[in-house]
Write a protein that holds these residues in place. Structure first.
Motif, mmCIF file in Angstrom:
data_model
loop_
_atom_site.group_PDB
_atom_site.id
_atom_site.type_symbol
_atom_site.label_atom_id
_atom_site.label_comp_id
_atom_site.label_asym_id
_atom_site.label_seq_id
_atom_site.Cartn_x
_atom_site.Cartn_y
_atom_site.Cartn_z
ATOM 1 N N ALA A 247 0.845 -1.205 0.000
ATOM 2 C CA ALA A 247 0.000 0.000 0.000
ATOM 3 C C ALA A 247 0.879 1.254 0.000
ATOM 4 O O ALA A 247 0.607 2.226 -0.718
ATOM 5 N N GLN A 248 1.927 1.230 0.802
ATOM 6 C CA GLN A 248 2.828 2.399 0.853
ATOM 7 C C GLN A 248 3.576 2.579 -0.469
ATOM 8 O O GLN A 248 3.775 3.704 -0.932
ATOM 9 N N GLU A 251 1.344 4.154 -2.974
ATOM 10 C CA GLU A 251 1.199 5.574 -2.681
ATOM 11 C C GLU A 251 2.415 6.357 -3.212
ATOM 12 O O GLU A 251 2.262 7.410 -3.834
ATOM 13 N N GLU A 252 3.600 5.831 -2.984
ATOM 14 C CA GLU A 252 4.814 6.523 -3.441
ATOM 15 C C GLU A 252 4.877 6.540 -4.974
ATOM 16 O O GLU A 252 5.300 7.528 -5.569
ATOM 17 N N LYS A 255 2.643 9.189 -6.159
ATOM 18 C CA LYS A 255 3.191 10.538 -5.967
ATOM 19 C C LYS A 255 4.229 10.918 -7.022
ATOM 20 O O LYS A 255 4.575 12.089 -7.135
ATOM 21 N N GLU A 274 -5.847 -0.963 3.817
ATOM 22 C CA GLU A 274 -4.977 0.154 3.439
ATOM 23 C C GLU A 274 -4.768 0.180 1.910
ATOM 24 O O GLU A 274 -4.755 1.249 1.293
ATOM 25 N N MET A 275 -4.642 -1.010 1.316
ATOM 26 C CA MET A 275 -4.497 -1.067 -0.145
ATOM 27 C C MET A 275 -5.751 -0.514 -0.810
ATOM 28 O O MET A 275 -5.665 0.282 -1.750
ATOM 29 N N LYS A 277 -7.934 1.587 0.380
ATOM 30 C CA LYS A 277 -8.011 3.046 0.592
ATOM 31 C C LYS A 277 -7.073 3.789 -0.353
ATOM 32 O O LYS A 277 -7.432 4.833 -0.902
ATOM 33 N N THR A 278 -5.870 3.253 -0.522
ATOM 34 C CA THR A 278 -4.883 3.930 -1.387
ATOM 35 C C THR A 278 -5.355 3.929 -2.837
ATOM 36 O O THR A 278 -5.242 4.943 -3.537
ATOM 37 N N LYS A 281 -7.944 6.505 -3.205
ATOM 38 C CA LYS A 281 -7.515 7.888 -2.934
ATOM 39 C C LYS A 281 -6.847 8.573 -4.135
ATOM 40 O O LYS A 281 -7.003 9.768 -4.343
ATOM 41 N N TYR A 282 -6.096 7.827 -4.925
ATOM 42 C CA TYR A 282 -5.288 8.455 -5.987
ATOM 43 C C TYR A 282 -5.912 8.260 -7.362
ATOM 44 O O TYR A 282 -6.166 7.131 -7.774
#
Ligand code: 5AD
Ligand code: SF4
Length: 467
Positions: A247-248, A251-252, A255, A274-275, A277-278, A281-282
């Protein structure tokens, strides 16, 4: 000579993989010689072929589309199902005769089939005309192997757990707009029917800094889309210390600002909130998830070693649908696993009827030597399995068509990546939800993301016009 060893391939130790950073050395040893490559199987193999082509171009080879013109023929093979086996040996058998006209011709087999002991035994006894066999763990050694060829058959297969080779931007990528990016290799799930954990080694992740550097570099070169690749991307980072979770990482990557991000494949087990949500979100993480079901029967799922129940799968599916607006979900399904009953199969149909997938890849179970399922007795006749596959496909296609009809008269963002096969005046591309669209538009739009009005919806593709 290095032969595959299924016992070694099955081993999982606590040893950490090595991270090996490779410089790309130009060497014109084979200047002007021609090669032909054919790739079977999954995206991982397609991307491995991009690495092989990069290596060969650097040796001075020129790629050709017609195998009869080639001095080097490489088959990058898949071991997931038995049917690829006959195709591969049929093809190589035909190429063998070209050696009469071109004594220089070299025939090479690589990829997942090379990792199978039974295949290599067969090559050594029946297919002596194959010059070189190498596996999934030593692609980067190909230049050395080619230089050492001396008329004898060379088998160079390693069955270790695998390392992480960083080869920089040395891939010869098939597209200028969309790129595959490995984020991890191997698999530790050992689903009982599956050969992949034996052919591709243990789960090992690339460092996030290397992945992010690759994505930024692709963006700078003008790439619009990256697809993050792994047998099970959810497991990303679990083998690393002080690094990111999947998930992180997503996100990176988001970005970096690259226009589109996709990822395959996700195991339903361990797909975190979390995955979800990510992804939601993007805007540049595409609302598309490939979520293999394999079976809807709890009994079969257990025998497959899939680590989830029908209800857990449905709960995850519904959560994704609820939390990621407009998400499209596709799946893989196997019918005819050993002793699958009519009731088991009805459970699979029930999940398909509930999920109404955007698409599904459906397979008849194929026993793979060395896997636990291949040792199970199976009382189900092939006609029954074929009948189930047909029934399943009818339902799958119905939903695929229904989902596509919902796109009619809507406006979709489409990344145009090539000339349409049927009509060269059209371009084709994909919606954010990964639907194939043939588009009437200015050819100058190739490589752009444009708004397209959908004018016709079929089961497996859409037609549209630029607006
Ligand atoms: N037989 C049939 N299908 C298989 N798959 C994997 N192994 C087998 C097998 N032995 C299918 C699974 C997987 C997809 C890539 O291939 O559905 O998700
Ligand atoms: Fe095979 Fe299961 Fe690993 Fe997928 S998760 S590659 S099906 S063992």
């Amino acid at each position: 000579m290095n032969l595959p060893d299924m016992n070694e391939a099955r081993k999982r130790t606590r040893t950490k993989p090595e991270f090996i950073y490779k410089d790309f050395v130009n060497n014109d040893k084979f200047l002007g010689q021609k090669y032909f490559i054919k790739t079977y199987g999954c995206q991982m193999n397609v991307h491995d072929s991009e690495e092989i082509c990069g290596l060969l171009d650097n040796l001075g080879y020129i790629q050709v589309e017609d195998e009869t013109q080639a001095d080097l023929i490489i088959l990058n093979t898949c071991a997931i199902r038995e049917n690829a086996h006959d195709k591969v040996f049929g093809f190589l058998g035909r190429c063998k005769h070209q050696k009469k006209d071109n004594p220089n011709l070299k025939l090479v087999l690589c990829g997942c089939m090379a990792q199978e002991k039974s295949v290599v035994d067969e090559i050594m006894s029946k297919h002596k005309y194959i010059d070189l066999v190498f596996g999934t763990h030593n692609i980067h050694e190909l230049p050395n192997y080619l230089m050492e060829l001396d008329g004898k058959q060379h088998i160079e297969v390693k069955s270790n757990e695998g390392n992480v080779f960083e080869v920089g931007e040395s891939y010869k990528r098939e597209s200028k707009y969309t790129a595959w990016v490995n984020i991890m290799y191997g698999c530790d799930k050992f689903c009982t029917y599956c050969i992949v954990p034996y052919t591709r080694g243990k789960e090992r992740s690339r460092k996030s800094k290397d992945i992010l550097k690759e994505v930024s570099c692709l963006k700078e070169k003008g790439y619009k889309e990256v697809t993050l690749l792994g047998q099970n991307v959810n497991a990303y980072g679990r083998d690393l210390e002080d690094d990111l979770t999947f998930a992180q990482l997503l996100e990176e990557v988001a970005k970096t600002g690259i226009d589109r991000i996709r990822f395959v494949t996700s195991h339903p087990w361990n797909f975190t909130d979390e995955m979800i949500k990510t992804i939601a979100k993007y805007d540049n993480i595409m609302p598309f998830i490939h979520l293999p079901l394999q079976s809807g029967s709890n009994r079969i799922l257990k025998l497959m070693g899939r680590r989830y129940t029908k209800d857990e799968y449905l709960e995850l599916y519904n959560k994704m649908k609820k939390e990621i607006p407009g998400v499209a979900i596709t799946t893989d399904i196997i019918v005819g696993f050993p002793n699958e009953t009519d009731e088991d199969f009805e459970e699979t149909l029930d999940v398909v009827n509930q999920c109404k997938y955007d698409g599904a890849f459906t397979f008849i179970y194929s026993p793979r030597e060395g896997t636990p399922a291949a040792r199970m007795e199976d009382s189900i006749p092939m006609e029954v399995k074929e009948d189930r596959l047909q029934r399943l496909n009818e339902v799958v296609n119905k939903y695929s068509n229904e989902n596509n009809q919902k796109y009619l008269n809507t406006v979709q963002k489409v990344l145009l990546i090539g000339y349409s096969e049927k009509d060269k005046n059209k371009l084709y591309g994909y919606t954010e939800t990964n639907k194939l669209v043939n588009v009437i538009c200015d050819q100058k739009e190739l490589g752009n993301i444009i708004d397209v009005k959908i004018t016709e919806a079929k089961s497996f593709s859409l037609d549209g016009e630029a607006i």
